[in-house]
Design a protein around this motif. Sequence first.
Motif, PDB file in Angstrom:
ATOM      1  N   ALA A   1       4.454  -0.640  19.264  1.00  9.31           N
ATOM      2  CA  ALA A   1       4.943  -0.482  17.713  1.00  9.31           C
ATOM      3  C   ALA A   1       5.898  -2.018  17.590  1.00  9.31           C
ATOM      4  O   ALA A   1       5.898  -2.498  16.577  1.00  9.31           O
ATOM      5  CB  ALA A   1       5.785   0.704  17.575  1.00  9.31           C
ATOM      6  N   ARG A   2       6.608  -2.116  18.792  1.00  8.51           N
ATOM      7  CA  ARG A   2       7.561  -3.084  18.690  1.00  8.51           C
ATOM      8  C   ARG A   2       6.693  -4.583  18.572  1.00  8.51           C
ATOM      9  O   ARG A   2       7.191  -5.592  18.197  1.00  8.51           O
ATOM     10  CB  ARG A   2       8.622  -3.109  19.811  1.00  8.51           C
TER      11      ARG A   2
ATOM     12  N   LEU B   1       4.649  -9.215  15.332  1.00 12.28           N
ATOM     13  CA  LEU B   1       3.763  -9.942  14.865  1.00 12.28           C
ATOM     14  C   LEU B   1       3.909  -9.967  13.134  1.00 12.28           C
ATOM     15  O   LEU B   1       2.979 -10.416  12.482  1.00 12.28           O
ATOM     16  CB  LEU B   1       2.591  -9.087  14.886  1.00 12.28           C
ATOM     17  N   GLY B   2       5.137  -9.424  12.527  1.00  8.90           N
ATOM     18  CA  GLY B   2       5.277  -9.460  11.282  1.00  8.90           C
ATOM     19  C   GLY B   2       5.053  -8.262  10.413  1.00  8.90           C
ATOM     20  O   GLY B   2       5.273  -8.447   9.243  1.00  8.90           O
ATOM     21  N   MET B   3       4.743  -7.229  11.002  1.00 11.00           N
ATOM     22  CA  MET B   3       4.754  -5.872  10.235  1.00 11.00           C
ATOM     23  C   MET B   3       5.974  -5.264   9.988  1.00 11.00           C
ATOM     24  O   MET B   3       6.944  -5.525  10.593  1.00 11.00           O
ATOM     25  CB  MET B   3       4.034  -4.822  11.050  1.00 11.00           C
ATOM     26  N   ARG B   4       6.144  -4.694   8.844  1.00  5.28           N
ATOM     27  CA  ARG B   4       7.609  -4.128   8.536  1.00  5.28           C
ATOM     28  C   ARG B   4       7.825  -3.017   9.389  1.00  5.28           C
ATOM     29  O   ARG B   4       6.755  -2.328   9.887  1.00  5.28           O
ATOM     30  CB  ARG B   4       7.492  -3.754   7.222  1.00  5.28           C
ATOM     31  N   ALA B   5       8.899  -2.763   9.648  1.00  7.86           N
ATOM     32  CA  ALA B   5       9.408  -1.820  10.732  1.00  7.86           C
ATOM     33  C   ALA B   5       8.798  -0.429  10.345  1.00  7.86           C
ATOM     34  O   ALA B   5       8.241   0.190  11.406  1.00  7.86           O
ATOM     35  CB  ALA B   5      10.942  -1.857  11.080  1.00  7.86           C
TER      36      ALA B   5
ATOM     37  N   HIS C   1      -1.302   6.609   4.780  1.00  6.07           N
ATOM     38  CA  HIS C   1       0.096   6.195   5.257  1.00  6.07           C
ATOM     39  C   HIS C   1       0.186   4.882   4.769  1.00  6.07           C
ATOM     40  O   HIS C   1       1.103   4.537   3.809  1.00  6.07           O
ATOM     41  CB  HIS C   1      -0.034   6.753   6.599  1.00  6.07           C
ATOM     42  N   LEU C   2      -0.283   4.002   5.589  1.00 12.25           N
ATOM     43  CA  LEU C   2       0.151   2.605   5.512  1.00 12.25           C
ATOM     44  C   LEU C   2      -0.353   1.876   4.017  1.00 12.25           C
ATOM     45  O   LEU C   2       0.624   1.138   3.464  1.00 12.25           O
ATOM     46  CB  LEU C   2      -0.451   1.713   6.638  1.00 12.25           C
ATOM     47  N   GLY C   3      -1.321   2.286   3.602  1.00 10.06           N
ATOM     48  CA  GLY C   3      -1.763   1.575   2.294  1.00 10.06           C
ATOM     49  C   GLY C   3      -0.683   1.908   1.259  1.00 10.06           C
ATOM     50  O   GLY C   3      -0.352   0.746   0.752  1.00 10.06           O
TER      51      GLY C   3
END
Lengths: 629, 195
Positions: free
Chosen positions: A539-540, A545-549, A603-605
């Motif tokens: 996850a870290r 790589l630029g994903m929101r936390a 979820h992510l969408g």
Amino acid sequence: MDQGSWLAQACIFLAAAVVSVPLAKRLGLGSVLGYLIAGALIGPHVLGLLGEPEGVMHVAEFGVVIMLFLIGLEIRPSYLWQMRAAILGLGGGQVVVTTLAVAAVALACGLPWQHALAVGMIAAMSSTAIVLQSLRERGLDSSQPGRAAFSVLLFQDIAVIPMLALLPLLATQAVVADAAAPHGHSLIGGLPDWAQALVVLGAVAGIVVAGRYALRPVFRYIASTGLREIFTATALLLVVAVALLMQAVGLSAALGAFVAGVVLADSEFRHELETDIEPFRGLLLGLFFISVGASIDFALLAAQPLLILALVVALIAIKTTVLYVLARLFRDGHADALLLALCLAQGGEFAFVLFAFAESVNVLDAGITGPLVLAVALSMAATPLLFMLAQRLRGKPARKPRPDEKIDNQHPQVIIAGFGRFGQIVGRLLRANGYRSSVLDHSADQIDLVRRAGNQANYGDASRMDLLRAAGAETAQALVIAIDDEARTSEIVESARKHFPQLRILARAYDRRHLYELRKLGADVIERETFAGAVNLGARTLRLLGMRAHQAHRAAQLFSYYDNDLIDRLEPYWGNLEIYRTQLGKQTADVEALMREDAEAFHLGQAQHGWDAAPEAEASSTTGGQMAR
Amino acid sequence: MPAPEPASNPARILLLFAHPAYQRSRINHALVEAVRDVDGLTLHDLYECYPDGFIDARREQALLSAHDIVVVQHPLYWFSCPPLLRLWQDTVLTNGFAYGHGGRALAGKRWLSVVSTGGGVFADAHCEPERFAVGEFLRPFEGCADLCGMSWEAPFIVQGGHALDMEALAARATDYRERLLALAAEGNAGTAGGC
């Protein structure tokens, strides 16, 4: 004694025990009575198979020494301090009042006062071995009367010392010059009194200091060799050496062993010592009971049955009455006081020693001691019957539920096996939330470190069920297996499941394959040891790589969820490597597709686009679909 | 599709329960225990199921589809529901399932909000009931039910729970049970939903 006859003797002892003890147990009489009957049967007065019961008794008395060592191991010094009121008050009262009461009766029977006093003191002793064994067998050893009984017995053991000093002074005839101390040869007999006292104090202090500072390094060194029988040998050596030292300075060997046990009660080796020495205690005590049974002189009994019977009844009646009244004064309930009084009503093994000693210093003659020794032996044999009587009078035979749950280190809620980098985290989490755990680890260095940090930890191999039992597995709610050894983890799960069915087992699995194995063996909860750490690191990486936390966090959650799902899906194929491999590929692909779909749909969408980013129609076609589990 | 068609009797009730500190809630304990064994009721403890906030949306949707009445029970925190329930709405009531194009899965089902307040702001504000009536704060849930095509039942509210003695609490718990039984009984007439 040549080897052949030695083996023959051993054979007779063992056969007698093997035949009679299970029988007595089955008849509900308890093992002690079984041993006593066996002893009486093979003794010189019935079958005459036994050569010299007195000689055997000396060997067997070492069983009492070992028992006191083991009792000491279970009693922390702080606990002993808590019991001081009971030991001094109840124990002291019992010894003094019983002595006086018996002496008064003896005086009334026409003995001179010196002899009466000697008989009184000796009669005040109870049998540590019989009482504690019987209490333990009935599960009463940690009940209120059980603890009180122990306090009294402890005081009696201490009281033996001044008695040995007093007895020669009561002689009405000239003392034989070389009257020896009871166990034979006190090395310090020639010293003046004050020097003797100093040496005695020095010996006890030596045991305490050595136990505190010298024994731990020794045990740690021995443990690090990994040789179990040498560990056992060291433990036995310790007990024998302490016993010898105590005898050399004229103290009771049992008392010395008790002190050594208490000193080691706080140590990490406690459980290991207990379980290693336990079998010796059992066998030697059995031997001791057999020799008590063998010493019952049936000829004398037949000659003066009424006198002997009267003596036994009087002894039991006086001791019971005194202790009952004292216990009531100490605000015990009627039922508890009655149990306590009846269970301590017999004469003790010290009586044999003290009568012999009294004879040797010309205080009492054989005409008096003969019937008395017989009465004491018979009263010991009657103890199991008195126990049954007490329990019947008490109504409920089983232990009562404790009134309130006291914080009690003896009963941890969780046992943690293995306290390395994994187990420590489990243990700290539990401790931070106020749960008591008991730790077992097989590395003495590790244990040392853990104890320095203020934790309870014991040295021992958790794959030994006797050690797990000693660590509290019968009363704990959960066992956490956190060791770093796949095969041993499986082994522990398997045997713990068998031996402790009520215990919840939580195990650390090496990998997925190991997880399946542990499930099959009966573990209740299993965690793959590196899984959580790896997912978090993944996850870290996503964040980097630029994903929101939050998105990365949810992605990791979704992944964990489906990976656990995958484990369930693949479980039926585990065991057949070929099918497992093909299924692994197929199911992994299925689950990953599902994961992507879900991420989009639920979820992510939505986390990225909010309510208005409507998913495509095909996403909704899966929504009513199957439950994931 | 595993979601079975609702049978004609009795109505199946999904009790969606959300309380992050259930171990401390005397009121919600009493309420849950009073209805736990109601015929056809499924107790679904959200905080127990999803301690880390990860909600299995497929499973939730299947559960919804398999019931006729959705009872949503929670304490009122800051004039709204606890956050996991709010997250549940976002992840489970999706476009295409609960609303929007093809989203008719919940249509015709009934929504009953069951709300407790411990005391605090509502106890102080009872002098101004029209400004701070608890029902006001349930408007968003009413809107949610409406959007999903569900019928909104008059909410069951237990106010000032901290002040209730055991007897009054037991009475409220019995009221709750009776309310659910009544709701289930009239359910036979209602139109059953499904996907």
